[in-house]
Design a protein around this motif. Structure first.
Motif, mmCIF file in Angstrom:
data_model
loop_
_atom_site.group_PDB
_atom_site.id
_atom_site.type_symbol
_atom_site.label_atom_id
_atom_site.label_comp_id
_atom_site.label_asym_id
_atom_site.label_seq_id
_atom_site.Cartn_x
_atom_site.Cartn_y
_atom_site.Cartn_z
ATOM 1 N N THR A 1 -4.210 4.222 -8.098
ATOM 2 C CA THR A 1 -3.972 5.545 -7.523
ATOM 3 C C THR A 1 -3.653 6.553 -8.614
ATOM 4 O O THR A 1 -4.150 7.691 -8.594
ATOM 5 N N GLN B 1 -8.464 -1.967 -1.530
ATOM 6 C CA GLN B 1 -7.606 -2.366 -0.427
ATOM 7 C C GLN B 1 -8.306 -3.365 0.480
ATOM 8 O O GLN B 1 -7.707 -4.343 0.932
ATOM 9 N N LEU C 1 -8.699 8.574 -3.020
ATOM 10 C CA LEU C 1 -8.472 7.366 -2.239
ATOM 11 C C LEU C 1 -9.724 6.513 -2.076
ATOM 12 O O LEU C 1 -9.619 5.376 -1.594
ATOM 13 N N ILE D 1 -15.424 -1.066 4.967
ATOM 14 C CA ILE D 1 -15.204 -0.175 3.829
ATOM 15 C C ILE D 1 -16.428 0.698 3.586
ATOM 16 O O ILE D 1 -16.315 1.898 3.325
ATOM 17 N N ILE E 1 -9.337 2.623 -1.461
ATOM 18 C CA ILE E 1 -9.750 1.956 -0.226
ATOM 19 C C ILE E 1 -10.661 0.782 -0.535
ATOM 20 O O ILE E 1 -10.622 -0.253 0.130
ATOM 21 N N THR E 2 -11.479 0.940 -1.567
ATOM 22 C CA THR E 2 -12.366 -0.161 -1.953
ATOM 23 C C THR E 2 -11.569 -1.410 -2.279
ATOM 24 O O THR E 2 -11.833 -2.499 -1.746
ATOM 25 N N LEU F 1 -16.300 3.444 6.018
ATOM 26 C CA LEU F 1 -15.246 4.412 5.704
ATOM 27 C C LEU F 1 -15.654 5.340 4.569
ATOM 28 O O LEU F 1 -15.224 6.496 4.513
ATOM 29 N N TYR F 2 -16.475 4.838 3.645
ATOM 30 C CA TYR F 2 -16.998 5.691 2.581
ATOM 31 C C TYR F 2 -17.672 6.923 3.162
ATOM 32 O O TYR F 2 -17.494 8.049 2.690
ATOM 33 N N SER G 1 0.833 -1.211 0.000
ATOM 34 C CA SER G 1 0.000 0.000 0.000
ATOM 35 C C SER G 1 0.865 1.257 0.000
ATOM 36 O O SER G 1 0.622 2.192 -0.772
#
Length: 304
Positions: free
Chosen positions: A191, A234, A227, A291, A231-232, A294-295, A109
């Motif tokens: 990214t 990840q 991000l 996740i 993050i999705t 976190l969204y 990461s």
């Protein structure tokens, strides 16, 4: 927030129920469990006695309901090979797999984000070319081949690192590198694409017109939105790392759940296989739920 959380929890329960149903009936469709589990040369009477003692002579629906009832009470059964509770066996191997997965995810990461940011800030430059070349190389080399190359170079030729083992940083380096190489490449490419798209948005041009520094624009306004897709994947990557560590654990003799799963399949240890698969599903569902939450933190507009 509460409605979203309850909705996701309900979906998670249905997914786990479907996984338990699928793995249970799939294992029992491979043949007579009693005949498969008994050692070669067992008499028919011994097989019948074992079948009755394990409840395999009952209807499948009864067996599944009995298994599901035990799971709901925290009882996943006893390993037929090791004669121990399967949860104890999994708990013994889980720290090794978790350590390997977290280490691989951490370095992949960090390096993937760094390569992606550099590549996005200097598009079509020599830095962009080098970063993309490194990212493509990580996805082009299979995990097992990279692991063998690392052993050949650092263990046999240079003799810097041990080819197997557990419990030391030196033994962790090569397994973590080989496991995380593919995910580093995916994070770097995602990214770059996401940040390039965000930097072309109107609010970025407005921030530049206001005279904000380039660093503040990239970190505060660019990365925060770029991000979200990173993050999705990840979360998906970490869940797949726990399951995908199988090949790496075999190559480096890492005492994790992957090797335990292979041994359970070879020994036809149905309770242990069912518990490992269900545990992987629980981890996958839990990470996806995290996740989704976190969204809402990263992008409050999603709440609407």
């Amino acid at each position: 927030m509460l409605n979203i959380l309850l909705n996701r929890l309900g979906q998670s329960v249905l997914v786990l129920l479907g996984v338990s149903l699928l793995i249970f009936f799939s294992l029992h469709m491979t043949g007579d469990p009693a005949a498969l589990m008994m050692p070669p040369g067992s008499s028919q009477q011994e097989i019948d006695t074992f079948r009755h003692s394990m409840g395999f002579d009952r209807p499948l629906l009864w067996q599944y309901s009995h298994y599901l009832g035990g799971v709901l009470h925290g009882d996943f059964g006893e390993s037929l090979r090791y004669s121990q509770p399967v949860l104890a066996l999994i708990a013994e191997r889980l720290p090794a797999t978790a350590l390997l997965a977290v280490s691989a995810l951490a370095w992949s990461s960090l390096l993937g984000l760094l390569l992606g940011i550099i590549s996005a800030l200097r598009p079509h430059s020599i830095w962009d070319l080098l970063c993309r070349l490194l990212a493509f190389s990580g996805q082009a080399i299979p995990v097992f081949w990279l692991g063998l190359l690392l052993i050949l170079l650092f263990s046999l030729k240079l003799q810097w690192l041990p080819s197997s083992g557990y419990g030391t940083f030196a033994a962790l380096v090569m397994p973590a590198l080989s496991l995380g190489a593919f995910y580093m490449s995916a994070v770097a490419r995602l990214t770059r694409a996401s940040l390039l798209d965000v930097l072309q948005q109107d609010y970025i041009r407005t921030a530049r017109a206001k005279g904000l520094s380039a660093w503040r624009i990239v970190v505060r306004h660019g990365l925060r939105n770029a991000l979200i897709p990173v993050i999705t994947v990840q979360g998906m990557y970490f869940a797949s790392l726990l399951g995908g560590a199988l090949v790496t654990e075999i190559i480096f003799a890492w005492p994790g759940i992957g090797r335990l799963a292979i041994q359970a399949i070879q020994n036809r240890d149905f309770p242990l296989v069912q518990a490992i698969v269900l545990l992987a599903a629980v981890v996958f569902v839990a990470i996806n739920l995290l996740i989704d939450l976190l969204y809402l933190v990263l992008n409050p507009r999603i709440r609407l």
